[in-house]
Design a protein around this motif. Sequence first.
Motif, PDB file in Angstrom:
ATOM      1  N   PRO A 240      36.246 -40.816   4.842  1.00  0.00           N
ATOM      2  CA  PRO A 240      36.369 -39.367   4.645  1.00  0.00           C
ATOM      3  C   PRO A 240      35.468 -38.571   5.579  1.00  0.00           C
ATOM      4  O   PRO A 240      34.449 -39.061   6.073  1.00  0.00           O
ATOM      5  CB  PRO A 240      35.927 -39.173   3.192  1.00  0.00           C
ATOM      6  CG  PRO A 240      34.986 -40.317   2.936  1.00  0.00           C
ATOM      7  CD  PRO A 240      35.555 -41.468   3.713  1.00  0.00           C
ATOM      8  N   THR A 241      35.866 -37.326   5.805  1.00  0.00           N
ATOM      9  CA  THR A 241      35.000 -36.354   6.458  1.00  0.00           C
ATOM     10  C   THR A 241      34.066 -35.774   5.396  1.00  0.00           C
ATOM     11  O   THR A 241      34.459 -35.596   4.241  1.00  0.00           O
ATOM     12  CB  THR A 241      35.834 -35.221   7.081  1.00  0.00           C
ATOM     13  OG1 THR A 241      36.658 -35.782   8.105  1.00  0.00           O
ATOM     14  CG2 THR A 241      34.945 -34.129   7.672  1.00  0.00           C
ATOM     15  N   GLY A 260      41.572 -30.855  -2.464  1.00  0.00           N
ATOM     16  CA  GLY A 260      41.227 -31.658  -1.292  1.00  0.00           C
ATOM     17  C   GLY A 260      39.887 -32.340  -1.369  1.00  0.00           C
ATOM     18  O   GLY A 260      39.578 -33.204  -0.537  1.00  0.00           O
ATOM     19  N   ASP A 262      37.453 -35.032  -2.782  1.00  0.00           N
ATOM     20  CA  ASP A 262      37.581 -36.306  -3.479  1.00  0.00           C
ATOM     21  C   ASP A 262      36.299 -36.740  -4.181  1.00  0.00           C
ATOM     22  O   ASP A 262      36.352 -37.475  -5.165  1.00  0.00           O
ATOM     23  CB  ASP A 262      37.994 -37.408  -2.491  1.00  0.00           C
ATOM     24  CG  ASP A 262      39.322 -37.098  -1.823  1.00  0.00           C
ATOM     25  OD1 ASP A 262      40.247 -36.657  -2.531  1.00  0.00           O
ATOM     26  OD2 ASP A 262      39.422 -37.285  -0.587  1.00  0.00           O
ATOM     27  N   THR A 275      36.173 -35.555   1.864  1.00  0.00           N
ATOM     28  CA  THR A 275      37.570 -35.140   1.850  1.00  0.00           C
ATOM     29  C   THR A 275      38.349 -35.814   2.967  1.00  0.00           C
ATOM     30  O   THR A 275      37.789 -36.146   4.016  1.00  0.00           O
ATOM     31  CB  THR A 275      37.686 -33.611   2.010  1.00  0.00           C
ATOM     32  OG1 THR A 275      39.067 -33.250   2.074  1.00  0.00           O
ATOM     33  CG2 THR A 275      36.989 -33.130   3.272  1.00  0.00           C
ATOM     34  N   ALA A 276      39.636 -36.015   2.737  1.00  0.00           N
ATOM     35  CA  ALA A 276      40.544 -36.487   3.782  1.00  0.00           C
ATOM     36  C   ALA A 276      41.283 -35.327   4.418  1.00  0.00           C
ATOM     37  O   ALA A 276      42.028 -35.510   5.388  1.00  0.00           O
ATOM     38  CB  ALA A 276      41.541 -37.484   3.197  1.00  0.00           C
ATOM     39  N   THR A 277      41.090 -34.128   3.887  1.00  0.00           N
ATOM     40  CA  THR A 277      41.770 -32.926   4.402  1.00  0.00           C
ATOM     41  C   THR A 277      40.730 -31.835   4.620  1.00  0.00           C
ATOM     42  O   THR A 277      40.657 -30.855   3.879  1.00  0.00           O
ATOM     43  CB  THR A 277      42.858 -32.449   3.420  1.00  0.00           C
ATOM     44  OG1 THR A 277      42.266 -32.241   2.126  1.00  0.00           O
ATOM     45  CG2 THR A 277      43.975 -33.472   3.310  1.00  0.00           C
ATOM     46  N   SER A 278      39.933 -32.016   5.648  1.00  0.00           N
ATOM     47  CA  SER A 278      38.796 -31.119   5.858  1.00  0.00           C
ATOM     48  C   SER A 278      39.238 -29.675   6.131  1.00  0.00           C
ATOM     49  O   SER A 278      38.556 -28.732   5.731  1.00  0.00           O
ATOM     50  CB  SER A 278      37.925 -31.623   7.006  1.00  0.00           C
ATOM     51  OG  SER A 278      38.692 -31.768   8.194  1.00  0.00           O
ATOM     52  N   GLY A 279      40.377 -29.506   6.811  1.00  0.00           N
ATOM     53  CA  GLY A 279      40.842 -28.153   7.087  1.00  0.00           C
ATOM     54  C   GLY A 279      41.107 -27.363   5.824  1.00  0.00           C
ATOM     55  O   GLY A 279      40.716 -26.196   5.704  1.00  0.00           O
ATOM     56  N   LYS A 280      41.744 -28.014   4.855  1.00  0.00           N
ATOM     57  CA  LYS A 280      42.038 -27.354   3.577  1.00  0.00           C
ATOM     58  C   LYS A 280      40.758 -26.984   2.846  1.00  0.00           C
ATOM     59  O   LYS A 280      40.617 -25.881   2.287  1.00  0.00           O
ATOM     60  CB  LYS A 280      42.897 -28.277   2.711  1.00  0.00           C
ATOM     61  CG  LYS A 280      43.264 -27.689   1.352  1.00  0.00           C
ATOM     62  CD  LYS A 280      43.912 -28.745   0.447  1.00  0.00           C
ATOM     63  CE  LYS A 280      45.252 -29.186   0.992  1.00  0.00           C
ATOM     64  NZ  LYS A 280      45.953 -30.092   0.040  1.00  0.00           N
ATOM     65  N   THR A 296      30.140 -30.048   9.202  1.00  0.00           N
ATOM     66  CA  THR A 296      31.091 -31.136   8.959  1.00  0.00           C
ATOM     67  C   THR A 296      30.618 -32.381   9.710  1.00  0.00           C
ATOM     68  O   THR A 296      30.095 -32.281  10.827  1.00  0.00           O
ATOM     69  CB  THR A 296      32.507 -30.768   9.426  1.00  0.00           C
ATOM     70  OG1 THR A 296      32.475 -30.478  10.823  1.00  0.00           O
ATOM     71  CG2 THR A 296      33.044 -29.574   8.652  1.00  0.00           C
ATOM     72  N   THR A 298      32.042 -36.275  10.676  1.00  0.00           N
ATOM     73  CA  THR A 298      33.150 -37.214  10.643  1.00  0.00           C
ATOM     74  C   THR A 298      32.630 -38.626  10.388  1.00  0.00           C
ATOM     75  O   THR A 298      31.429 -38.871  10.367  1.00  0.00           O
ATOM     76  CB  THR A 298      33.929 -37.166  11.968  1.00  0.00           C
ATOM     77  OG1 THR A 298      33.015 -37.394  13.054  1.00  0.00           O
ATOM     78  CG2 THR A 298      34.580 -35.812  12.156  1.00  0.00           C
TER      79      THR A 298
END
Length: 325
Positions: A240-241, A260, A262, A275-280, A296, A298
């Motif tokens: 995840p990010t 989003g 987790d 999260t796997a959807t950092s943009g959201k 953020t 990675t």
Amino acid sequence: MSEARSTAFAPHEEAADAAIVIEEVRKRYGDHQAVDGVSLQVRRGEFFGLLGPNGAGKTTLVEMMEGLRRADSGTVTVLGQSPWPRNVALLPRLGVQTQTSAFFVRQTAREHLRTVAALYGAGRDDADRTLADVGLDGQRDVMVENLSGGQRQRLAIASALVHGPELIFLDEPTAALDPQARRDLWDVLRELKSAGRTIVYTTHHLDEAEALCDRVAILVAGSVAALDSPHHLVSAAAAPTRVLLPVERLSREEAAAMAGVDRVTVQGGSLVLETATSGKVLQALDALTGLDGVQTRTATLEDVYLELTGARHGDQHDHDTERQA
């Protein structure tokens, strides 16, 4: 984690291209299986990292490569020869730095290194140049017994390099170094690699392995759990990010309820959202609190390592908030 994360060696690779070939090696001490069926190759000119928790079998495996221990079964070939029984012809071609290196403590740093150089048939100029390479030129006239721990560590590394070996074994070489000295040594190691030297490197600094190594093998309980380049291992891990924000910005419960997110932890004064959807998640944060002070991060090799060694969720459970299914 991805299933495809181990590339010990491809079938088309030839042993002539390898500095080290290990095939199905096992070593047991009493009831403990220290090395359990390890197969791998280290290519000539490669910077190869051996990673793993204490007791994973790293030291035993390296000592078999160096000819200090005999495998119970399997084969070890180093520079085209068997290192066991102790192969004297190999010694000038190897450079070895250990965590418990021996020194001529009543000599100066320069005298010590010149003595080591002479044992291998290298000259005084080689000793002086290597002292400068590891950042000890200013301590050349200091007695070894008066050097700091970090300076002794650099002298141990110099002792492994002074005779210009083809294959270099370095065991936790930066363990006692301050951050600047550590980065300076990285430059020395990169120069060695660019000169075509082969380096086998053990370290607990995962950022170091990620920055320096062409490939790494992660050992768990005596076996190779993963073997590939750091980039490929990280890419395959789908880790995840992490989104970090000041801990006072949101409660853990509010963060965990966001779409989003987790997993939520508190680390070093920051609220960490995995999260796997950092943009959201960033979009939602922007609407809730703004993005000032938000960072953020990675995935890294450390994420892969912790997942493989089972340490990811070890001691932090009391500080975690996970989304309930």
